[in-house]
Every structure is written in C-alpha cells, then in structure tokens.
Write a protein that holds these residues in place. Structure first.
Motif, PDB file in Angstrom:
ATOM      1  N   GLU A 247       0.827  -1.207   0.000  1.00  0.00           N
ATOM      2  CA  GLU A 247       0.000   0.000   0.000  1.00  0.00           C
ATOM      3  C   GLU A 247       0.865   1.263   0.000  1.00  0.00           C
ATOM      4  N   LYS A 248       1.991   1.186   0.657  1.00  0.00           N
ATOM      5  CA  LYS A 248       2.846   2.374   0.779  1.00  0.00           C
ATOM      6  C   LYS A 248       3.548   2.728  -0.524  1.00  0.00           C
ATOM      7  N   ARG A 249       3.955   1.718  -1.301  1.00  0.00           N
ATOM      8  CA  ARG A 249       4.779   1.979  -2.480  1.00  0.00           C
ATOM      9  C   ARG A 249       4.105   2.907  -3.488  1.00  0.00           C
ATOM     10  N   PRO A 250       2.871   2.653  -3.922  1.00  0.00           N
ATOM     11  CA  PRO A 250       2.271   3.592  -4.894  1.00  0.00           C
ATOM     12  C   PRO A 250       2.054   4.982  -4.310  1.00  0.00           C
ATOM     13  N   LEU A 251       1.771   5.072  -3.026  1.00  0.00           N
ATOM     14  CA  LEU A 251       1.580   6.384  -2.407  1.00  0.00           C
ATOM     15  C   LEU A 251       2.890   7.182  -2.390  1.00  0.00           C
ATOM     16  N   LYS A 252       3.986   6.474  -2.103  1.00  0.00           N
ATOM     17  CA  LYS A 252       5.288   7.159  -2.086  1.00  0.00           C
ATOM     18  C   LYS A 252       5.663   7.668  -3.481  1.00  0.00           C
ATOM     19  N   ARG A 253       5.372   6.858  -4.521  1.00  0.00           N
ATOM     20  CA  ARG A 253       5.700   7.313  -5.880  1.00  0.00           C
ATOM     21  C   ARG A 253       4.903   8.561  -6.249  1.00  0.00           C
ATOM     22  N   THR A 254       3.633   8.539  -5.955  1.00  0.00           N
ATOM     23  CA  THR A 254       2.782   9.699  -6.272  1.00  0.00           C
ATOM     24  C   THR A 254       3.233  10.924  -5.481  1.00  0.00           C
ATOM     25  N   LEU A 255       3.520  10.707  -4.195  1.00  0.00           N
ATOM     26  CA  LEU A 255       3.928  11.833  -3.339  1.00  0.00           C
ATOM     27  C   LEU A 255       5.280  12.389  -3.769  1.00  0.00           C
ATOM     28  N   THR A 256       6.186  11.540  -4.202  1.00  0.00           N
ATOM     29  CA  THR A 256       7.500  12.004  -4.677  1.00  0.00           C
ATOM     30  C   THR A 256       7.332  12.909  -5.889  1.00  0.00           C
ATOM     31  N   GLN A 257       6.470  12.524  -6.809  1.00  0.00           N
ATOM     32  CA  GLN A 257       6.217  13.348  -7.998  1.00  0.00           C
ATOM     33  C   GLN A 257       5.635  14.706  -7.614  1.00  0.00           C
ATOM     34  N   GLN A 258       4.747  14.734  -6.646  1.00  0.00           N
ATOM     35  CA  GLN A 258       4.170  16.009  -6.211  1.00  0.00           C
ATOM     36  C   GLN A 258       5.235  16.902  -5.574  1.00  0.00           C
ATOM     37  N   LEU A 259       6.081  16.316  -4.750  1.00  0.00           N
ATOM     38  CA  LEU A 259       7.127  17.097  -4.085  1.00  0.00           C
ATOM     39  C   LEU A 259       8.137  17.641  -5.104  1.00  0.00           C
ATOM     40  N   GLN A 260       8.421  16.855  -6.103  1.00  0.00           N
ATOM     41  CA  GLN A 260       9.312  17.342  -7.167  1.00  0.00           C
ATOM     42  C   GLN A 260       8.673  18.506  -7.913  1.00  0.00           C
ATOM     43  N   ALA A 261       7.367  18.434  -8.127  1.00  0.00           N
ATOM     44  CA  ALA A 261       6.675  19.530  -8.829  1.00  0.00           C
ATOM     45  C   ALA A 261       6.715  20.807  -8.014  1.00  0.00           C
ATOM     46  N   TYR A 262       6.740  20.689  -6.664  1.00  0.00           N
ATOM     47  CA  TYR A 262       6.821  21.889  -5.819  1.00  0.00           C
ATOM     48  C   TYR A 262       8.259  22.373  -5.658  1.00  0.00           C
ATOM     49  N   GLY A 263       9.220  21.632  -6.207  1.00  0.00           N
ATOM     50  CA  GLY A 263      10.611  22.053  -6.146  1.00  0.00           C
ATOM     51  C   GLY A 263      11.251  21.844  -4.797  1.00  0.00           C
ATOM     52  N   LEU A 264      10.799  20.896  -4.029  1.00  0.00           N
ATOM     53  CA  LEU A 264      11.357  20.652  -2.704  1.00  0.00           C
ATOM     54  C   LEU A 264      12.574  19.743  -2.810  1.00  0.00           C
ATOM     55  N   GLU A 265      13.512  19.908  -1.897  1.00  0.00           N
ATOM     56  CA  GLU A 265      14.739  19.124  -1.895  1.00  0.00           C
ATOM     57  C   GLU A 265      14.470  17.721  -1.322  1.00  0.00           C
ATOM     58  N   ASN A 266      15.284  16.768  -1.786  1.00  0.00           N
ATOM     59  CA  ASN A 266      15.206  15.366  -1.337  1.00  0.00           C
ATOM     60  C   ASN A 266      13.751  14.849  -1.329  1.00  0.00           C
ATOM     61  N   PRO A 267      13.079  14.914  -2.477  1.00  0.00           N
ATOM     62  CA  PRO A 267      11.650  14.555  -2.509  1.00  0.00           C
ATOM     63  C   PRO A 267      11.403  13.089  -2.124  1.00  0.00           C
ATOM     64  N   ARG A 268      12.347  12.168  -2.474  1.00  0.00           N
ATOM     65  CA  ARG A 268      12.096  10.757  -2.148  1.00  0.00           C
ATOM     66  C   ARG A 268      12.141  10.531  -0.636  1.00  0.00           C
ATOM     67  N   GLN A 269      13.187  11.063   0.026  1.00  0.00           N
ATOM     68  CA  GLN A 269      13.287  10.908   1.479  1.00  0.00           C
ATOM     69  C   GLN A 269      12.126  11.609   2.189  1.00  0.00           C
ATOM     70  N   LEU A 270      11.763  12.786   1.662  1.00  0.00           N
ATOM     71  CA  LEU A 270      10.656  13.523   2.268  1.00  0.00           C
ATOM     72  C   LEU A 270       9.342  12.763   2.096  1.00  0.00           C
ATOM     73  N   ALA A 271       9.172  12.145   0.925  1.00  0.00           N
ATOM     74  CA  ALA A 271       7.955  11.366   0.692  1.00  0.00           C
ATOM     75  C   ALA A 271       7.895  10.164   1.639  1.00  0.00           C
ATOM     76  N   ASP A 272       9.045   9.496   1.865  1.00  0.00           N
ATOM     77  CA  ASP A 272       9.072   8.368   2.798  1.00  0.00           C
ATOM     78  C   ASP A 272       8.640   8.797   4.197  1.00  0.00           C
ATOM     79  N   ARG A 273       9.150   9.932   4.655  1.00  0.00           N
ATOM     80  CA  ARG A 273       8.822  10.389   6.001  1.00  0.00           C
ATOM     81  C   ARG A 273       7.349  10.805   6.108  1.00  0.00           C
TER      82      ARG A 273
END
Length: 496
Positions: A247-273
C-alpha cells in the motif's frame, strides 16, 4: 297330605272334587319342594319370594276346596245311612288336613329361620374375618409405604450423586479438550502482550524525543508556520494508518512526484517520512512549511506525536484481543454446579469455542459463519459449550488443519438448528452407526477417549433435541436441533 286325600270315601273320591283336591295338594307339595331347593342353595330372598308367589296360593287353594267339600259331604250323608257320621268324619279329616298344613307351614318357617340364623352367623363371621384382613392389609400397606419412602430417599441421593458424577465427567472432558488448546491459547495471549510491550517501549521513546523538540515550535517557527505545523499534525493524527508495504509503495511514488513539482529538496526521502506519519495527500497548504530550512526536527516531532496515538491504538487492540481470549477461556472453563437451565444465546457459546480454537483455525482453515437471528432459549449452557467443542475439534482434526469450516444457525419447525460442516475426508458408512457409541474412536491410543460424541448426543437428548450426521468425502455435517419450548427437555441426568 296324599294319605289324607286317599282316605276320602269311595263315593266321594269318584267325583271331580276329589280330583281337584288331589291336584291342589300335589301343586302344594311341589311348591314346598322347590322352595327347599332354593333354601339349600342359599337363595333366601328368592325362596321367600317363591313362598309368597307359589306356596301360599297353593295352600289357600286347598282350604278353599275343603270348605266347598263339607256341604257336599253332608248331602251325601243324608242319602246314605252308611254315611251318617260322614260329617263328623269329614270334619275330622278337614281338621287333620288343616293341622297337617299348619305343621308343614310351621316346619317351613322354622327351617327358614334356621337358614336365616345360619346365614347371619356366616355373615358375622365373614365380617369379622374381613375386618381382620383389612387391619392386616393396613399394617402391610404402612410397612410397605415406609419401605418405599426409604427406598425413594436412597434413590434420590443416588440420583444426585449420579448427576454430579456425570456433570464432572462433562467438565473433565472440557478440561481435557482445554489441555490440548493450552499451547495455542498461550500463544494467542502472548501475541497481544508482546504488541503491548513493544508499543509501550515505542511510546516511551517517542515521548522522550517529543519533549526534546517541543520547545523548538515557539523558538524556531513563525506564527503562520506554527499554525501550519499543528494543521499538519492534526491531519497526521486523523489519517488512516497504512500497514502493508504494497500500500505504501504507490503512495510514495505519487507523493514524490508532487514534491518534485513543488521544487522541494530530497523529494524521495521527504515522501518516505510523510507517508510514515500518514501525510500522502492534500500537500498544497503545507508547501511553505515543508520549504523551511530546518525541516527534519518538525517531521520527527510530528512522527513521534502521531506514533503515540498509533501505539495507543495498538495497545487498545491488543488488550481487546487478550480480554476476548480470557473471557472465552473463563466462559469455557466455568463449571455450573446449580444444575439449572439458563436463558442463553446459542451463538455466544459457539463463538466462545471458535475463539479458543483461533490459533488452530487461522493457519489454514477458513471459517464461514451463516448466523440467522435466534431467540434466547432455556438450556444448560455449559453442557452445550462442550457439544460445540467436540464437534469443532473433530472438524479441525478431520481437515488436518486445512480446509473450510462452516457454522450455520436457523430456526425451523419450532427448533433452533445448528449445523457444523467441515471439508475433511468424511466418515465411512460402516463407521457412521458407531460414532455415538461410548468409547468408540478411530484415533490412535492416547489421543481420544471415545466419549466426545456420546456425551454430545446425551446432552442434546437431555434437552429434548436431536443430533444427526451426514457425511461424504469432502463434506461432513453434524446437525443439532434444540426445541424452543423448554417443556420438551428433560431434567434426567446424563446417561453415558
């Protein structure tokens, strides 16, 4: 009497009157003879009635004929000199006849009196004997009554002892079944206890870290950032916890893409947290907060605070699970010594047994419940729990730990019907007639007493119900019928 009539003069005897006197005399004699026969037979009442109907009229007829004979004799005497003294002779004859009749009547009365006295004496003797027999009978009845009372008292105590012994037999069977379940029940209790222990450790660690970072809220965040912080914390606390990695994996992928669109640093680590703390949607209100230079302590603080709630939820679930197991164990092991019926919901006893066998069921047996709404009925609840235990235990063994267990309840024809079906190997037709016999078992030595189904049948019959089995490879169904009307049941002890 015949002699007297024969002595009448020949001149008279040739006439019809003499014949009438002779016939009347014969009728009288015959009547007297018949009356004596009745007296000898003991028919006193009939003899008296016969005397009035036959004897007395015959006697009166003779007197009447003799009275009519006297004028005729006088007329003949006047015509014949040889018969000059005929009147005197006839008078004497009539007197003799009358005396003879009177004597016979007296003798008859005396005989009747003697017979009556004899009958009265016999009656008195019979009454005395009857009174004595009645007294003896009353004494015997009293002695027999005392003997029966003593026997009844002894039978009462024997029955009570038998009931207690059989109740203890049922309880010992329950304890024997519980002995096989102890390891699984201990595991089922240890599992929530381990979860509670782990959660309390996590809560302690989270609380310590949270206390360390709480002052930073007022020291490092602006007023707007504080508002955004608490909004983000509130959303994290209200979010649905995600347990599985799938359940977590697809949510993390979607959230990482959103964080990248906002220009935030370390989007993958931030999405995990963010996913770990339960934030995986509606990020736009928190973009400015997520852009803060010192973001890690804020996310850690939110994670620790949300983890406190999650661990608390885990503890509540574990406590409920342990309490449910303990309640089932307590209900199962309870021994009702009152011997009285109770108003019981049948499915509660079934669920108690299923709860105790949960550790054996969860690894490969699917349980399908098909419960219809049932009324509460008056039954011996503890004894029925033993019935459900025997049937479910046998079903699990028949399936060798893998298969499907179906439990269905319904109301049919004024009966509560319970059906327990397993997908095991089935019971062969040759064995089916024997399975309810005491001590019959197909299990290896030491694994079964052979009393389970016998006790179950006796318990159901004690309730006025029935237990039946139908079996074929892949499907065995035990059907139990219990009457809704408690008057159909019995208070007799079990008979095993």
């Amino acid at each position: 009497m015949n002699t007297i009539v024969a002595q009448l003069p020949a001149t008279i005897s040739d006439r019809p009157l003499r014949q009438e006197i002779r016939e009347a005399n014969q009728e009288y004699v015959d009547a007297i003879a018949q009356e004596f026969i009745l007296l000898k037979q003991g028919k006193i009442d009939e003899a008296l009635a016969f005397d009035e109907e036959k004897v007395d009229p015959a006697y009166d007829r003779i007197e009447e004929l003799l009275d009519s004979y006297e004028p005729l004799a006088e007329s003949i005497a006047e015509q014949t000199s040889q018969q000059a003294d005929l009147g005197t002779i006839l008078s004497l004859i009539i007197a003799a006849i009358m005396i003879g009749l009177i004597v016979q009547k007296i003798e008859q009365v005396n005989q009747l009196a003697e017979i009556a006295l004899t009958e009265q004496k016999i009656l008195q003797e019979s009454e005395a004997a009857l009174k004595q027999e009645r007294e003896l009978l009353e004494i015997r009845v009293e002695e027999r009554t005392q003997e029966l009372n003593a026997n009844n008292q002894e039978l009462y105590y024997i029955l009570k002892e038998l009931q207690m012994a059989q109740a203890e037999l049922v309880q010992s069977e329950k304890m024997a079944a519980l002995g096989h379940l102890v390891a699984g029940i201990a595991h089922e209790i240890n599992t929530p206890l381990g979860a509670i222990q782990a959660s309390t450790g996590n809560m302690t660690k989270a609380m310590q870290e949270a206390l360390q970072y709480l002052p930073h809220i007022s020291q490092k965040l602006t007023s707007q950032q504080q508002v955004d912080f608490f909004n983000l914390l509130n959303q994290a606390l209200q979010s649905k916890p995600i347990i599985s990695s799938s359940e977590k994996r697809p949510l993390k992928r979607t959230l990482t893409q959103q964080l990248q669109a906002y220009g935030l640093e370390n989007p993958r680590q931030l999405a995990d947290r963010l996913v770990d703390i339960g934030i995986y949607e509606n990020l736009e209100p928190f973009v400015s907060l997520l852009q803060a230079p010192d973001l890690s302590w804020m996310l850690q603080l939110i994670y620790n605070l949300s983890r406190l709630q999650g661990n608390n939820r885990t503890i509540q679930t574990a406590v409920e699970r342990a309490s449910k197991i303990v309640f089932a164990l307590k209900s199962y092991a309870r021994f009702d010594r009152t011997g009285e019926k109770q108003l019981v919901q049948i499915t509660e006893g079934i669920e108690t047994v299923l709860e105790l066998y949960y550790n054996q069921l969860k690894h490969g047996i699917g349980v399908v419940r098909q419960y219809q709404t049932l009324p509460e009925i008056w039954v011996y609840g503890d004894e029925l729990v033993q019935v459900w235990t025997n049937l479910i235990h046998n079903a699990i063994q028949a399936m060798d730990g893998k298969g499907k267990l179906e439990v269905a309840t319904a109301v049919e024809n004024n009966n509560v019907v319970v059906q327990i079906t397993d997908s095991g190997s089935g019971i062969s037709p040759e064995i089916q007639p024997k399975i309810f016999e005491p001590f019959f078992t197909t299990k290896p030595a030491g694994e079964g007493s052979g009393l389970g189904l016998s006790i179950s049948q006796t318990i159901i019959e004690k309730h006025g119900g029935q237990i039946e089995v139908t079996s074929q490879p892949g499907k065995t169904t035990f059907t139990v019928r219990l009457p809704l009307d408690p008057s159909h049941s019995s208070s007799l002890p079990l008979s095993v």
